[in-house]
Design a protein around this motif. Structure first.
Motif, PDB file in Angstrom:
ATOM      1  N   GLU A   1      -3.750  11.253   9.042  1.00  0.00           N
ATOM      2  CA  GLU A   1      -3.028  10.442  10.022  1.00  0.00           C
ATOM      3  C   GLU A   1      -3.316   8.945   9.966  1.00  0.00           C
ATOM      4  N   VAL A   2      -3.914   8.485   8.898  1.00  0.00           N
ATOM      5  CA  VAL A   2      -4.072   7.039   8.774  1.00  0.00           C
ATOM      6  C   VAL A   2      -2.882   6.495   7.990  1.00  0.00           C
ATOM      7  N   LYS A   3      -2.622   5.210   8.150  1.00  0.00           N
ATOM      8  CA  LYS A   3      -1.490   4.605   7.455  1.00  0.00           C
ATOM      9  C   LYS A   3      -1.696   4.645   5.949  1.00  0.00           C
ATOM     10  N   LEU A   4      -0.592   4.799   5.248  1.00  0.00           N
ATOM     11  CA  LEU A   4      -0.639   4.880   3.795  1.00  0.00           C
ATOM     12  C   LEU A   4      -0.462   3.510   3.167  1.00  0.00           C
ATOM     13  N   ARG A   5      -0.859   3.437   1.931  1.00  0.00           N
ATOM     14  CA  ARG A   5      -0.696   2.216   1.157  1.00  0.00           C
ATOM     15  C   ARG A   5       0.330   2.486   0.058  1.00  0.00           C
ATOM     16  N   ASP A   6       1.250   1.559  -0.076  1.00  0.00           N
ATOM     17  CA  ASP A   6       2.297   1.681  -1.078  1.00  0.00           C
ATOM     18  C   ASP A   6       1.902   0.878  -2.309  1.00  0.00           C
ATOM     19  N   GLU A   7       1.962   1.498  -3.468  1.00  0.00           N
ATOM     20  CA  GLU A   7       1.617   0.801  -4.709  1.00  0.00           C
ATOM     21  C   GLU A   7       2.651   1.111  -5.779  1.00  0.00           C
ATOM     22  N   GLU A   8       2.738   0.229  -6.741  1.00  0.00           N
ATOM     23  CA  GLU A   8       3.618   0.470  -7.874  1.00  0.00           C
ATOM     24  C   GLU A   8       2.875   1.347  -8.880  1.00  0.00           C
ATOM     25  N   TYR A   9       3.498   2.433  -9.298  1.00  0.00           N
ATOM     26  CA  TYR A   9       2.816   3.387 -10.171  1.00  0.00           C
ATOM     27  C   TYR A   9       2.710   2.861 -11.606  1.00  0.00           C
ATOM     28  N   ILE A  10       3.803   2.310 -12.080  1.00  0.00           N
ATOM     29  CA  ILE A  10       3.794   1.691 -13.401  1.00  0.00           C
ATOM     30  C   ILE A  10       4.179   0.235 -13.213  1.00  0.00           C
ATOM     31  N   LYS A  11       3.391  -0.636 -13.780  1.00  0.00           N
ATOM     32  CA  LYS A  11       3.573  -2.065 -13.574  1.00  0.00           C
ATOM     33  C   LYS A  11       5.002  -2.508 -13.902  1.00  0.00           C
TER      34      LYS A  11
ATOM     35  N   LYS B   1       2.437   6.463  -2.874  1.00  0.00           N
ATOM     36  CA  LYS B   1       1.676   6.156  -1.671  1.00  0.00           C
ATOM     37  C   LYS B   1       0.287   6.757  -1.746  1.00  0.00           C
ATOM     38  N   LEU B   2      -0.670   6.029  -1.267  1.00  0.00           N
ATOM     39  CA  LEU B   2      -2.059   6.470  -1.305  1.00  0.00           C
ATOM     40  C   LEU B   2      -2.627   6.487   0.093  1.00  0.00           C
ATOM     41  N   CYS B   3      -3.514   7.454   0.321  1.00  0.00           N
ATOM     42  CA  CYS B   3      -4.303   7.437   1.543  1.00  0.00           C
ATOM     43  C   CYS B   3      -5.695   6.950   1.181  1.00  0.00           C
ATOM     44  N   ASP B   4      -6.109   5.866   1.788  1.00  0.00           N
ATOM     45  CA  ASP B   4      -7.422   5.305   1.478  1.00  0.00           C
ATOM     46  C   ASP B   4      -8.556   6.150   2.047  1.00  0.00           C
TER      47      ASP B   4
ATOM     48  N   SER C   1     -18.511   9.853  -7.049  1.00  0.00           N
ATOM     49  CA  SER C   1     -18.199  10.588  -5.836  1.00  0.00           C
ATOM     50  C   SER C   1     -16.884  10.030  -5.291  1.00  0.00           C
ATOM     51  N   ARG C   2     -16.439  10.622  -4.215  1.00  0.00           N
ATOM     52  CA  ARG C   2     -15.187  10.131  -3.625  1.00  0.00           C
ATOM     53  C   ARG C   2     -15.349   8.658  -3.283  1.00  0.00           C
ATOM     54  N   HIS C   3     -14.653   7.843  -3.947  1.00  0.00           N
ATOM     55  CA  HIS C   3     -14.731   6.422  -3.598  1.00  0.00           C
ATOM     56  C   HIS C   3     -13.323   5.875  -3.407  1.00  0.00           C
ATOM     57  N   ALA C   4     -13.256   4.813  -2.722  1.00  0.00           N
ATOM     58  CA  ALA C   4     -11.959   4.230  -2.376  1.00  0.00           C
ATOM     59  C   ALA C   4     -11.244   3.736  -3.620  1.00  0.00           C
ATOM     60  N   TYR C   5      -9.947   3.651  -3.507  1.00  0.00           N
ATOM     61  CA  TYR C   5      -9.161   3.056  -4.571  1.00  0.00           C
ATOM     62  C   TYR C   5      -9.412   1.558  -4.569  1.00  0.00           C
TER      63      TYR C   5
ATOM     64  N   THR D   1      -8.867  -1.827  -3.828  1.00  0.00           N
ATOM     65  CA  THR D   1      -8.032  -2.293  -2.720  1.00  0.00           C
ATOM     66  C   THR D   1      -7.179  -3.491  -3.130  1.00  0.00           C
ATOM     67  N   THR D   2      -5.991  -3.468  -2.622  1.00  0.00           N
ATOM     68  CA  THR D   2      -5.092  -4.589  -2.850  1.00  0.00           C
ATOM     69  C   THR D   2      -4.760  -5.191  -1.493  1.00  0.00           C
ATOM     70  N   SER D   3      -3.809  -6.051  -1.490  1.00  0.00           N
ATOM     71  CA  SER D   3      -3.451  -6.767  -0.275  1.00  0.00           C
ATOM     72  C   SER D   3      -3.041  -5.836   0.872  1.00  0.00           C
ATOM     73  N   ALA D   4      -3.363  -6.221   2.068  1.00  0.00           N
ATOM     74  CA  ALA D   4      -3.002  -5.445   3.251  1.00  0.00           C
ATOM     75  C   ALA D   4      -1.489  -5.369   3.438  1.00  0.00           C
ATOM     76  N   THR D   5      -0.748  -6.199   2.766  1.00  0.00           N
ATOM     77  CA  THR D   5       0.708  -6.165   2.885  1.00  0.00           C
ATOM     78  C   THR D   5       1.272  -4.863   2.320  1.00  0.00           C
ATOM     79  N   HIS D   6       0.462  -4.120   1.578  1.00  0.00           N
ATOM     80  CA  HIS D   6       0.925  -2.864   1.016  1.00  0.00           C
ATOM     81  C   HIS D   6       0.859  -1.717   2.017  1.00  0.00           C
ATOM     82  N   MET D   7       0.256  -1.960   3.177  1.00  0.00           N
ATOM     83  CA  MET D   7       0.164  -0.890   4.154  1.00  0.00           C
ATOM     84  C   MET D   7       1.542  -0.639   4.753  1.00  0.00           C
ATOM     85  N   ILE D   8       1.898   0.631   4.884  1.00  0.00           N
ATOM     86  CA  ILE D   8       3.204   0.984   5.438  1.00  0.00           C
ATOM     87  C   ILE D   8       3.009   1.852   6.683  1.00  0.00           C
TER      88      ILE D   8
END
Ligand SMILES: [Zn+2]
Ligand SMILES: [Zn+2]
Length: 140
Positions: free
Chosen positions: A77-87, A94-97, A56-60, A62-69
């Motif tokens: 309207e919640v803050k997005l999380r920035d992640e690297e797409y390819i290592k 950007k992801l919405c949790d 079911s819909r489950h969260a990604y 989670t990584t460090s809170a420092t990724h929140m932008i």
């Protein structure tokens, strides 16, 4: 759903069907937005195939809170999380949790377009199934 506005420039999106996935593109800044419903459908298909079960819909993961932008999801309207797409590629998305939507800035798409994908390429864990769609987005 039709009234979503780009979180970067406030302009509306146009929606295209790419490989059965509704992909929204901002008409002004070309940001690409893929709704969490679409992403979840892709992920479920992938998992159902390999494990014989659906998620079911489950969260990604989670990584460090420092990724929140400070940019916010146009849907919830919640803050997005920035992640690297390819290592180690320095290509970010950007992801919405909350609603599980994902977004690519035009500049990041451009980098992705010119990125050499090798068999060893490690794409952000949960989005391998999205990659064929992204390739078509880039080709268009
Ligand atoms: Zn925009
Ligand atoms: Zn959201």
């Amino acid at each position: 759903m039709q009234n979503l506005k780009c979180q970067k420039c406030g302009t509306h999106f146009i929606t295209e069907n790419i490989s059965g996935v509704a992909v929204k593109t901002c008409v002004k800044c070309k940001l690409v937005f893929i709704d969490g419903v679409e992403v979840t459908r892709l992920r479920e298909g992938h998992n159902a195939y390999s494990a014989g079960q659906t998620i079911s819909r489950h969260a990604y993961e989670t990584t460090s809170a420092t990724h929140m932008i400070s940019e916010k999801c146009p849907r919830c309207e919640v803050k997005l999380r920035d992640e690297e797409y390819i290592k180690n590629s320095n290509i970010h998305f950007k992801l919405c949790d909350k609603c599980l939507s994902i977004m690519f800035d035009a500049g990041e798409l451009d980098k992705l377009k010119h990125y050499q994908i090798s068999p060893a390429t490690k794409i952000y864990d949960e989005f391998e199934e999205l990659f064929p769609v992204m390739k078509k987005v880039l080709a268009g």
